[in-house]
Design a protein around this motif. Sequence first.
Motif, short mmCIF file in Angstrom:
data_model
loop_
_atom_site.label_atom_id
_atom_site.label_comp_id
_atom_site.label_asym_id
_atom_site.label_seq_id
_atom_site.Cartn_x
_atom_site.Cartn_y
_atom_site.Cartn_z
N ARG A 118 0.84 -1.21 0.00
CA ARG A 118 0.00 0.00 0.00
C ARG A 118 0.86 1.24 0.00
N GLN A 119 1.98 1.19 0.71
CA GLN A 119 2.87 2.36 0.73
C GLN A 119 3.45 2.59 -0.66
N ARG A 120 3.79 1.52 -1.36
CA ARG A 120 4.30 1.67 -2.73
C ARG A 120 3.23 2.25 -3.65
N ILE A 121 1.99 1.88 -3.43
CA ILE A 121 0.89 2.46 -4.22
C ILE A 121 0.77 3.96 -3.92
N GLY A 122 0.94 4.33 -2.66
CA GLY A 122 0.93 5.75 -2.29
C GLY A 122 2.06 6.51 -2.96
N ILE A 123 3.22 5.90 -3.05
CA ILE A 123 4.36 6.52 -3.74
C ILE A 123 4.04 6.66 -5.23
N ALA A 124 3.45 5.62 -5.83
CA ALA A 124 3.08 5.68 -7.25
C ALA A 124 2.08 6.81 -7.49
N ARG A 125 1.13 6.95 -6.59
CA ARG A 125 0.12 8.02 -6.74
C ARG A 125 0.77 9.40 -6.66
N ALA A 126 1.74 9.56 -5.78
CA ALA A 126 2.42 10.84 -5.66
C ALA A 126 3.24 11.15 -6.92
N LEU A 127 3.75 10.12 -7.57
CA LEU A 127 4.56 10.32 -8.77
C LEU A 127 3.73 10.43 -10.05
N ALA A 128 2.45 10.09 -9.99
CA ALA A 128 1.59 10.00 -11.17
C ALA A 128 1.58 11.27 -12.01
N LEU A 129 1.60 12.42 -11.37
CA LEU A 129 1.48 13.68 -12.10
C LEU A 129 2.83 14.28 -12.49
N GLY A 130 3.91 13.60 -12.18
CA GLY A 130 5.24 14.14 -12.50
C GLY A 130 5.51 15.44 -11.76
N PRO A 131 5.32 15.44 -10.43
CA PRO A 131 5.45 16.69 -9.66
C PRO A 131 6.88 17.21 -9.61
N ASP A 132 6.98 18.50 -9.33
CA ASP A 132 8.28 19.13 -9.14
C ASP A 132 8.77 18.96 -7.71
N VAL A 173 7.94 16.63 -3.98
CA VAL A 173 7.22 15.57 -3.28
C VAL A 173 7.54 15.67 -1.79
N PHE A 174 6.50 15.81 -0.99
CA PHE A 174 6.65 15.71 0.46
C PHE A 174 6.48 14.24 0.79
N ALA A 175 7.47 13.64 1.38
CA ALA A 175 7.43 12.23 1.72
C ALA A 175 7.42 12.10 3.24
N ASP A 176 6.25 11.84 3.79
CA ASP A 176 6.08 11.77 5.24
C ASP A 176 6.32 10.33 5.69
N GLU A 177 7.53 10.05 6.12
CA GLU A 177 7.98 8.72 6.52
C GLU A 177 7.61 7.68 5.44
N PRO A 178 8.09 7.87 4.22
CA PRO A 178 7.66 7.02 3.10
C PRO A 178 8.13 5.58 3.16
N VAL A 179 9.17 5.30 3.92
CA VAL A 179 9.69 3.94 3.96
C VAL A 179 9.33 3.20 5.25
N SER A 180 8.64 3.86 6.17
CA SER A 180 8.34 3.23 7.46
C SER A 180 7.42 2.01 7.32
N ALA A 181 6.56 1.99 6.31
CA ALA A 181 5.63 0.88 6.14
C ALA A 181 6.09 -0.12 5.10
N LEU A 182 7.22 0.12 4.46
CA LEU A 182 7.68 -0.78 3.40
C LEU A 182 8.13 -2.11 3.97
N ASP A 183 7.95 -3.15 3.18
CA ASP A 183 8.37 -4.48 3.57
C ASP A 183 9.90 -4.56 3.60
N VAL A 184 10.43 -5.43 4.43
CA VAL A 184 11.87 -5.59 4.56
C VAL A 184 12.50 -5.95 3.22
N SER A 185 11.79 -6.74 2.39
CA SER A 185 12.34 -7.16 1.11
C SER A 185 12.58 -5.99 0.16
N VAL A 186 11.84 -4.89 0.32
CA VAL A 186 11.99 -3.72 -0.54
C VAL A 186 13.18 -2.92 -0.08
#
Length: 190
Positions: free
Chosen positions: A161-175, A177-190
Amino acid sequence: MNGPLLEVADLTKTFRLRRGFPVAKTVSLRALDGVSFSVGKGEVLGIVGESGCGKSTTARVALRLSEADAGSVRFDGQDVFAAGAGAMRRLRRRMQMVFQDPASSLDPRQRIRDALGEPLRVHGIARGKAVGERVAELLAEVGLPPVAADRYPHEFSGGQRQRIGIARALALGPDLVFADEPVSALDVSV
């Protein structure tokens, strides 16, 4: 030399809370007190602090998802707090956020293809078949298979789900990105 992409000056935000039992009283919680920083194009800024120190509030106020009590935010020279609805919509296309809690930032009734495709349609970036193609590209960018587009948020792990949130933030090609603890929910394998 060009000016900074983002200029935050003297941000202040106070929350008023009701506390106490059996007689509740209103208390003030100062979340931000004179926060200032700037970020240039191509730069990365990390804000570090203990839980509850105002990191998330800083991002939310800078993006105008919450209103500031005082201070100013300028993005690429434009006053974010003075922007009207149309100007704010254009600014939001260029400023995105990866939220700390992916479960609460995704609509549980919306398939992932719709969650990722909606901003593309709203901002006129893609229509029809092009939306599906861009959704597949975004999923691939964050290491998820194309079949993930047909699933709902509850069918994914927290890291997915966190990776989906990252994809959504990147969808518009923003200049920016505020990343509020973006890796805290990522799986260990990532």
